[in-house]
Motif scaffolding. Structure first.
Motif, PDB file in Angstrom:
ATOM      1  N   THR A   1      -2.650   5.493  -5.059  1.00 19.77           N
ATOM      2  CA  THR A   1      -4.032   5.832  -5.424  1.00 19.77           C
ATOM      3  C   THR A   1      -4.924   5.005  -5.895  1.00 19.77           C
ATOM      4  O   THR A   1      -6.100   5.267  -6.429  1.00 19.77           O
ATOM      5  CB  THR A   1      -3.609   7.295  -6.232  1.00 19.77           C
ATOM      6  OG1 THR A   1      -2.885   6.927  -7.482  1.00 19.77           O
ATOM      7  CG2 THR A   1      -2.952   8.137  -5.460  1.00 19.77           C
TER       8      THR A   1
ATOM      9  N   THR B   1     -11.717   1.177  -1.284  1.00 17.50           N
ATOM     10  CA  THR B   1     -11.259  -0.302  -1.675  1.00 17.50           C
ATOM     11  C   THR B   1     -11.601  -0.491  -3.131  1.00 17.50           C
ATOM     12  O   THR B   1     -12.645   0.214  -3.546  1.00 17.50           O
ATOM     13  CB  THR B   1     -11.957  -1.695  -0.990  1.00 17.50           C
ATOM     14  OG1 THR B   1     -13.197  -1.303  -0.863  1.00 17.50           O
ATOM     15  CG2 THR B   1     -11.201  -1.621   0.430  1.00 17.50           C
TER      16      THR B   1
ATOM     17  N   LEU C   1       1.217   6.986  -0.772  1.00 19.06           N
ATOM     18  CA  LEU C   1       0.258   5.916  -0.600  1.00 19.06           C
ATOM     19  C   LEU C   1      -0.547   5.662  -1.789  1.00 19.06           C
ATOM     20  O   LEU C   1      -1.100   6.685  -2.431  1.00 19.06           O
ATOM     21  CB  LEU C   1      -0.725   6.408   0.481  1.00 19.06           C
ATOM     22  CG  LEU C   1      -0.033   6.768   2.143  1.00 19.06           C
ATOM     23  CD1 LEU C   1      -1.225   6.968   2.793  1.00 19.06           C
ATOM     24  CD2 LEU C   1       0.286   5.477   2.505  1.00 19.06           C
TER      25      LEU C   1
ATOM     26  N   THR D   1      -6.956  -1.781  -0.705  1.00 16.98           N
ATOM     27  CA  THR D   1      -7.255  -0.676  -0.134  1.00 16.98           C
ATOM     28  C   THR D   1      -6.349   0.590  -0.945  1.00 16.98           C
ATOM     29  O   THR D   1      -5.188   0.294  -1.255  1.00 16.98           O
ATOM     30  CB  THR D   1      -6.786  -0.265   1.191  1.00 16.98           C
ATOM     31  OG1 THR D   1      -7.798  -1.647   1.838  1.00 16.98           O
ATOM     32  CG2 THR D   1      -6.952   1.040   1.958  1.00 16.98           C
TER      33      THR D   1
ATOM     34  N   TYR E   1      -5.833   5.191  -1.333  1.00 18.53           N
ATOM     35  CA  TYR E   1      -5.900   6.270  -0.579  1.00 18.53           C
ATOM     36  C   TYR E   1      -5.718   7.492  -1.474  1.00 18.53           C
ATOM     37  O   TYR E   1      -5.073   7.525  -2.319  1.00 18.53           O
ATOM     38  CB  TYR E   1      -4.575   6.462   0.267  1.00 18.53           C
ATOM     39  CG  TYR E   1      -4.454   5.088   1.174  1.00 18.53           C
ATOM     40  CD1 TYR E   1      -4.995   5.351   2.357  1.00 18.53           C
ATOM     41  CD2 TYR E   1      -3.621   4.026   0.590  1.00 18.53           C
ATOM     42  CE1 TYR E   1      -4.890   4.175   3.272  1.00 18.53           C
ATOM     43  CE2 TYR E   1      -3.650   2.957   1.504  1.00 18.53           C
ATOM     44  CZ  TYR E   1      -4.456   2.904   2.816  1.00 18.53           C
ATOM     45  OH  TYR E   1      -3.901   1.893   3.561  1.00 18.53           O
ATOM     46  N   ARG E   2      -6.666   8.593  -1.404  1.00 16.12           N
ATOM     47  CA  ARG E   2      -6.803   9.708  -2.034  1.00 16.12           C
ATOM     48  C   ARG E   2      -7.278  10.857  -1.292  1.00 16.12           C
ATOM     49  O   ARG E   2      -7.792  10.800  -0.174  1.00 16.12           O
ATOM     50  CB  ARG E   2      -7.532   9.895  -3.395  1.00 16.12           C
ATOM     51  CG  ARG E   2      -7.302   8.821  -4.427  1.00 16.12           C
ATOM     52  CD  ARG E   2      -8.155   8.748  -5.534  1.00 16.12           C
ATOM     53  NE  ARG E   2      -7.726   7.629  -6.559  1.00 16.12           N
ATOM     54  CZ  ARG E   2      -8.229   7.264  -7.501  1.00 16.12           C
ATOM     55  NH1 ARG E   2      -9.489   8.041  -7.705  1.00 16.12           N
ATOM     56  NH2 ARG E   2      -8.168   6.189  -8.358  1.00 16.12           N
TER      57      ARG E   2
ATOM     58  N   GLU F   1       0.962  -1.093   0.031  1.00 15.10           N
ATOM     59  CA  GLU F   1       0.157   0.129  -0.039  1.00 15.10           C
ATOM     60  C   GLU F   1       0.815   1.469   0.079  1.00 15.10           C
ATOM     61  O   GLU F   1       0.460   2.334  -0.507  1.00 15.10           O
ATOM     62  CB  GLU F   1      -1.011  -0.058   1.159  1.00 15.10           C
ATOM     63  CG  GLU F   1      -2.149  -1.143   1.197  1.00 15.10           C
ATOM     64  CD  GLU F   1      -2.844  -1.183   2.318  1.00 15.10           C
ATOM     65  OE1 GLU F   1      -2.750  -0.226   3.126  1.00 15.10           O
ATOM     66  OE2 GLU F   1      -3.457  -2.379   2.606  1.00 15.10           O
TER      67      GLU F   1
ATOM     68  N   VAL G   1     -10.119   6.762   2.094  1.00  9.96           N
ATOM     69  CA  VAL G   1      -9.721   5.422   2.242  1.00  9.96           C
ATOM     70  C   VAL G   1     -10.664   4.651   1.822  1.00  9.96           C
ATOM     71  O   VAL G   1     -11.701   4.425   2.390  1.00  9.96           O
ATOM     72  CB  VAL G   1      -8.922   4.799   3.738  1.00  9.96           C
ATOM     73  CG1 VAL G   1      -8.403   3.633   3.602  1.00  9.96           C
ATOM     74  CG2 VAL G   1      -8.036   6.141   4.237  1.00  9.96           C
TER      75      VAL G   1
ATOM     76  N   THR H   1     -14.594   8.911   0.495  1.00 15.68           N
ATOM     77  CA  THR H   1     -13.846   8.789   1.668  1.00 15.68           C
ATOM     78  C   THR H   1     -12.326   8.649   1.148  1.00 15.68           C
ATOM     79  O   THR H   1     -12.032   8.231   0.110  1.00 15.68           O
ATOM     80  CB  THR H   1     -14.337   7.479   2.429  1.00 15.68           C
ATOM     81  OG1 THR H   1     -13.449   7.148   3.342  1.00 15.68           O
ATOM     82  CG2 THR H   1     -14.341   6.265   1.289  1.00 15.68           C
TER      83      THR H   1
END
Length: 371
Positions: free
Chosen positions: A188, A228, A186, A212, A214-215, A145, A226, A224
């Motif tokens: 994207t 999936t 992290l 998972t 992340y943006r 991740e 975080v 959100t």
């Protein structure tokens, strides 16, 4: 207003007092609950009752008559109160017995004193999606991740000045003291897993990559920071957009049931060419019946358009294949990406993203066991 005339004192005779006692005893016997008996007490032994007003009127009688009237009224009060007390005890005992019978607990039954947890519906749905691809002969791939910028961007044909690389979209991992960046982010999207798999496993390759990502989005009802995704990558000789459509049609059918009606809309992604957005016909309103049926204007699922966006897809850009050591003249392939939260919202009618991230076990228990 004129004054209300005082209430006349009842006549204190053996016949009138005896009639009052008989009426009281009859009402006491007819009471079937303690609440009814309370009303009887108010009517036949309260301050406004015949016996109580007769007792209050004794003081107005001639002195010679007071003793006889007092004895008569006193005996009447005693009989009524004694009957009420006996009936109160009987009714209270019966109500207690009924309550105990209705609330009986069989202490010999097995019980689980620890509250049961539940798998999060996103995890259950991700596993279900993975099962669909495994049934088609694909493999499931995973990756880190915290990802190198090269895998997250450069290998996927993102230019150095691409907007997605800016701070408003990406979480950058801080570098050591004196360094502007560590060269890590992290991830994207889960597309870096595809690049890693191409380099490590080679071709032909058929993988699905749930995970998972992340943006830097604000948490609201539909977003959100975080979330999936599941992305798919197929690289082989002779693959076309028709294979891509067939794969996504199969996934939609397994997730939503029926025979989905899909369409492709032209779009742009750096790592695919040509690129498209795939939509499928709304499964909630009349649009699900076919293209000759109009959608419901007030449908909350499709917004009255009759179509639901499924995700981005397209044929893998030759630049991506070359970056991963694959000859684009010999091998072609397709890729797609889907948000699992969005699928859960559409599939199960979840209205607010907060419900998925707040950690309330009751949200997960609501879904029960899915086979």
């Amino acid at each position: 207003m004129p004054d209300t005339p005082p209430k006349a004192a009842p006549e204190i005779t053996e016949a009138s007092i005896s009639a009052a006692v008989d009426a009281a005893l009859e009402a006491v016997a007819a009471a079937s609950t303690t609440a009814e008996l309370k009303q009887v007490r108010i009517e036949h032994a309260g301050e406004a009752s015949v016996i109580a007003t007769a007792n209050a009127a004794i003081k107005s009688l001639p002195p010679a008559d007071r003793a006889g009237a007092g004895k008569l009224v006193g005996q009447a009060k005693g009989r009524v109160h004694q009957a009420i007390a006996a009936r109160q005890a009987a009714l209270a005992a019966a109500e207690e017995e009924a309550a105990l019978a209705s609330e009986t607990v069989d202490v010999t039954l097995p019980t689980d004193r620890r509250p049961r947890g539940a798998r999060h519906p996103l995890t259950v749905l991700a596993d279900r999606i993975a099962d669909v691809f495994i049934a088609m002969g694909w493999e499931i791939a995973e990756g880190p991740e915290v990802e190198a910028e090269w895998f997250n961007f450069d290998a996927l044909n993102f230019d150095a000045d691409h907007p997605a690389r800016q701070m408003q979209d990406t979480f950058y991992v801080a570098g050591a003291e004196g360094q502007d960046s560590s060269g890590q982010v992290l991830r994207t999207h889960t597309s870096p897993v595809q690049a890693r798999a191409l380099i490590e496993r080679g071709v032909p390759l058929y993988i699905a990559c749930p995970g998972t990502v992340y943006r830097t989005d604000e948490l609201d009802a539909t977003h959100t920071p975080v979330f999936t995704q599941v992305e798919g990558l197929a690289i082989d000789k002779g693959l076309t957009m028709a294979h891509l459509v067939g794969t996504l049609d199969t996934l939609a059918e397994r997730l939503f049931g029926g025979q989905p009606i899909t369409r492709l809309r032209p779009s742009y992604f750096p790592f695919t060419e040509p690129s498209a957005e795939m939509d499928f016909r709304c499964f909630s309103c009349e649009a699900r019946l076919g293209l000759d049926h109009d959608p419901a204007p007030d449908c909350r699922v499709c917004g009255g358009t009759g179509w639901i966006e499924m995700g981005g897809c397209g044929m893998v850009n030759p630049a991506v294949l070359r970056a991963c050591g694959v000859d684009p003249e010999e091998y072609q392939g397709f890729a797609f990406g889907l948000g699992i939260e969005r699928i859960l919202m559409l599939r199960n009618g979840v209205a607010d993203m907060h419900d998925m991230v707040e950690g309330d076990v009751r949200f997960s228990q609501h879904y029960g066991t899915e086979i």
